[in-house]
Design a protein around this motif. Structure first.
Motif, PDB file in Angstrom:
ATOM      1  N   GLU A 278      19.577  -8.093  -2.680  1.00 21.15           N
ATOM      2  CA  GLU A 278      19.391  -6.844  -3.435  1.00 21.15           C
ATOM      3  C   GLU A 278      18.136  -6.907  -4.303  1.00 21.15           C
ATOM      4  OE1 GLU A 278      23.001  -6.427  -5.560  1.00 21.15           O
ATOM      5  OE2 GLU A 278      24.160  -5.682  -3.836  1.00 21.15           O
ATOM      6  N   ASP A 279      17.900  -8.072  -4.938  1.00 20.02           N
ATOM      7  CA  ASP A 279      16.709  -8.234  -5.769  1.00 20.02           C
ATOM      8  C   ASP A 279      15.437  -8.109  -4.928  1.00 20.02           C
ATOM      9  OD1 ASP A 279      18.307  -8.611  -7.979  1.00 20.02           O
ATOM     10  OD2 ASP A 279      18.172 -10.807  -7.946  1.00 20.02           O
ATOM     11  N   CYS A 280      15.457  -8.701  -3.745  1.00 18.96           N
ATOM     12  CA  CYS A 280      14.284  -8.632  -2.875  1.00 18.96           C
ATOM     13  C   CYS A 280      14.055  -7.204  -2.376  1.00 18.96           C
ATOM     14  CB  CYS A 280      14.448  -9.585  -1.685  1.00 18.96           C
ATOM     15  SG  CYS A 280      14.272 -11.336  -2.127  1.00 18.96           S
ATOM     16  N   ILE A 281      15.147  -6.494  -2.096  1.00 21.00           N
ATOM     17  CA  ILE A 281      15.012  -5.092  -1.659  1.00 21.00           C
ATOM     18  C   ILE A 281      14.341  -4.275  -2.746  1.00 21.00           C
ATOM     19  CG2 ILE A 281      16.300  -2.985  -1.122  1.00 21.00           C
ATOM     20  CD1 ILE A 281      18.364  -4.760   0.294  1.00 21.00           C
ATOM     21  N   MET A 282      14.742  -4.481  -4.002  1.00 18.59           N
ATOM     22  CA  MET A 282      14.134  -3.751  -5.121  1.00 18.59           C
ATOM     23  C   MET A 282      12.642  -4.078  -5.239  1.00 18.59           C
ATOM     24  SD  MET A 282      16.378  -1.781  -6.404  1.00 18.59           S
ATOM     25  CE  MET A 282      15.544  -1.343  -7.933  1.00 18.59           C
ATOM     26  N   ASN A 283      12.301  -5.359  -5.040  1.00 18.55           N
ATOM     27  CA  ASN A 283      10.899  -5.762  -5.153  1.00 18.55           C
ATOM     28  C   ASN A 283      10.038  -5.158  -4.043  1.00 18.55           C
ATOM     29  OD1 ASN A 283      11.441  -7.339  -7.418  1.00 18.55           O
ATOM     30  ND2 ASN A 283      11.806  -9.196  -6.225  1.00 18.55           N
ATOM     31  N   TYR A 284      10.603  -5.056  -2.845  1.00 16.73           N
ATOM     32  CA  TYR A 284       9.831  -4.577  -1.696  1.00 16.73           C
ATOM     33  C   TYR A 284       9.938  -3.073  -1.482  1.00 16.73           C
ATOM     34  CZ  TYR A 284       8.338  -9.084   0.171  1.00 16.73           C
ATOM     35  OH  TYR A 284       7.719 -10.288   0.354  1.00 16.73           O
ATOM     36  N   TYR A 285      10.807  -2.413  -2.234  1.00 17.89           N
ATOM     37  CA  TYR A 285      11.029  -0.983  -1.988  1.00 17.89           C
ATOM     38  C   TYR A 285       9.754  -0.141  -2.115  1.00 17.89           C
ATOM     39  CZ  TYR A 285      13.807   3.233  -1.504  1.00 17.89           C
ATOM     40  OH  TYR A 285      14.329   4.407  -1.031  1.00 17.89           O
ATOM     41  N   PRO A 286       8.923  -0.379  -3.156  1.00 20.22           N
ATOM     42  CA  PRO A 286       7.675   0.405  -3.245  1.00 20.22           C
ATOM     43  C   PRO A 286       6.767   0.202  -2.026  1.00 20.22           C
ATOM     44  CG  PRO A 286       8.165  -0.650  -5.338  1.00 20.22           C
ATOM     45  CD  PRO A 286       9.112  -1.237  -4.335  1.00 20.22           C
ATOM     46  N   ALA A 287       6.665  -1.044  -1.546  1.00 15.97           N
ATOM     47  CA  ALA A 287       5.818  -1.328  -0.383  1.00 15.97           C
ATOM     48  C   ALA A 287       6.372  -0.662   0.868  1.00 15.97           C
ATOM     49  CB  ALA A 287       5.704  -2.837  -0.176  1.00 15.97           C
ATOM     50  N   LEU A 288       7.699  -0.649   0.980  1.00 19.92           N
ATOM     51  CA  LEU A 288       8.332   0.010   2.130  1.00 19.92           C
ATOM     52  C   LEU A 288       8.070   1.516   2.097  1.00 19.92           C
ATOM     53  CD1 LEU A 288      11.772  -1.880   2.144  1.00 19.92           C
ATOM     54  CD2 LEU A 288       9.946  -2.144   3.823  1.00 19.92           C
ATOM     55  N   LYS A 289       8.224   2.120   0.910  1.00 21.64           N
ATOM     56  CA  LYS A 289       8.001   3.564   0.777  1.00 21.64           C
ATOM     57  C   LYS A 289       6.544   3.906   1.073  1.00 21.64           C
ATOM     58  CE  LYS A 289      10.593   6.223  -0.359  1.00 21.64           C
ATOM     59  NZ  LYS A 289      11.505   7.059   0.457  1.00 21.64           N
ATOM     60  N   ALA A 290       5.631   3.019   0.648  1.00 21.91           N
ATOM     61  CA  ALA A 290       4.211   3.258   0.894  1.00 21.91           C
ATOM     62  C   ALA A 290       3.916   3.260   2.394  1.00 21.91           C
ATOM     63  CB  ALA A 290       3.368   2.196   0.190  1.00 21.91           C
ATOM     64  N   ARG A 291       4.700   2.507   3.153  1.00 28.96           N
ATOM     65  CA  ARG A 291       4.537   2.476   4.610  1.00 28.96           C
ATOM     66  C   ARG A 291       5.354   3.565   5.300  1.00 28.96           C
ATOM     67  NH1 ARG A 291       3.739  -1.876   7.753  1.00 28.96           N
ATOM     68  NH2 ARG A 291       4.088  -0.274   9.359  1.00 28.96           N
ATOM     69  N   GLY A 292       6.040   4.384   4.511  1.00 28.43           N
ATOM     70  CA  GLY A 292       6.873   5.438   5.080  1.00 28.43           C
ATOM     71  C   GLY A 292       8.153   4.915   5.681  1.00 28.43           C
ATOM     72  N   ILE A 293       8.605   3.757   5.211  1.00 26.93           N
ATOM     73  CA  ILE A 293       9.825   3.148   5.737  1.00 26.93           C
ATOM     74  C   ILE A 293      10.977   3.391   4.768  1.00 26.93           C
ATOM     75  CG2 ILE A 293      10.940   0.978   6.430  1.00 26.93           C
ATOM     76  CD1 ILE A 293       8.152  -0.110   7.090  1.00 26.93           C
TER      77      ILE A 293
END
Length: 291
Positions: free
Chosen positions: A162-177
């Motif tokens: 869950e912590d890793c998902i929170m950290n990577y969420y902005p990068a995922l959204k930036a990629r449209g994921i």
């Protein structure tokens, strides 16, 4: 005639005894050779037989053992030198790259023309890319050195995920994921190396960002099975079978990867006796780690 038979019988007995002795000597040589070939030792073969041919055979085998030992020592020494060189070079590059990044950040805060700002942005992107590659090479040299610098602890896999998902969420959204997440409500706790678990999850996210064509499924089951799946039309089953190979990259990732991310995942998983595999199912790359 009687004496002739006795002599023949004696000769036969002697020959039989000699054959038995030779067989025992050959067995002795075989077992000794297998033992020395399987372990790193400085001892050579010895044989109890005084037969000239057996002694010559032992001498020849010992020459082979010495050559193999010398080759192994040269390989081991060379391998350590390569690892040491990678560690030193990557470590030496980290300091100037960090300094360059700092000065670039200061430069971008100054008033400059749009063209200069564009150049600085390009330089910053290339610098960040070099920092990433340097970090991966440094990490690889460390993880392949066989050193574990921490004690095993009880790790809450779900919480760390869950912590890793929170950290990577902005990068995922930036990629449209927009990831589809399914994490069990069960508390999955394993006695593992926390740094290894965190690095495995981080590298799986990095891999998804690298290969995903716009989707990502993340799940953690009740039995501790972590699964990452995403569409990857530019990959094939052959590519996926090589993803854990060191330095392997596919065409669309060569510009931004050393091919070490999933290799490190495999190394860390195996050191913790965790299963890890990758499959290509209906156009999707599926990576599973069993904690």
């Amino acid at each position: 005639m009687k004496y002739l038979l006795i002599i023949c019988l004696i000769v036969i007995i002697i020959l039989i005894m000699k054959i038995i002795a030779m067989k025992l000597s050959i067995k002795e040589l075989r077992e000794g050779y297998e033992e020395r070939a399987g372990i790193h030792t400085n001892t050579v073969l010895t044989v109890s037989s005084r037969d000239k041919e057996i002694l010559e055979l032992a001498k020849t085998l010992n020459k082979t053992i010495v050559k193999l030992r010398d080759s192994y020592n040269r390989y081991e020494h060379g391998d350590q030198e390569i690892k040491s060189a990678i560690t030193n070079i990557s470590h030496d590059l980290r300091t100037p790259l960090t300094a360059i990044s700092g000065y670039l950040e200061l430069a971008q805060r100054q008033d400059c023309s749009p063209e200069m700002d564009k150049y600085l942005t390009i330089i910053k992107g290339r610098t960040e890319h070099m920092k990433k590659l340097t970090e991966e090479l440094f990490e690889y040299s460390i993880v392949t050195g066989g050193e574990i610098t921490e004690e095993k602890q009880d790790v809450n896999i779900g919480k760390m995920l869950e912590d890793c998902i929170m950290n990577y969420y902005p990068a995922l959204k930036a990629r449209g994921i927009d990831p589809v997440i399914d994490i069990t409500e069960e508390k999955i706790v394993r006695n593992l190396y926390p740094t290894y678990v965190e690095r495995i999850i981080n590298n799986l996210f990095s891999n998804a960002l690298k290969y995903s064509s716009g989707d990502l499924e993340i799940s953690l089951s009740d039995d501790g099975r972590l699964r990452f799946a995403n569409s990857a039309p530019n990959l094939s089953s052959v590519d996926v079978s090589k993803l854990f190979d060191r330095f392997f990259t596919v065409e669309n990732a060569r510009s931004s990867s050393t091919g070490l991310g999933l290799s490190i995942v495999k190394i860390f998983a195996e050191r913790m006796n965790c299963g890890v595999k990758a499959d290509y199912i209906e156009g999707k790359i599926v990576i599973v780690v069993d904690f």
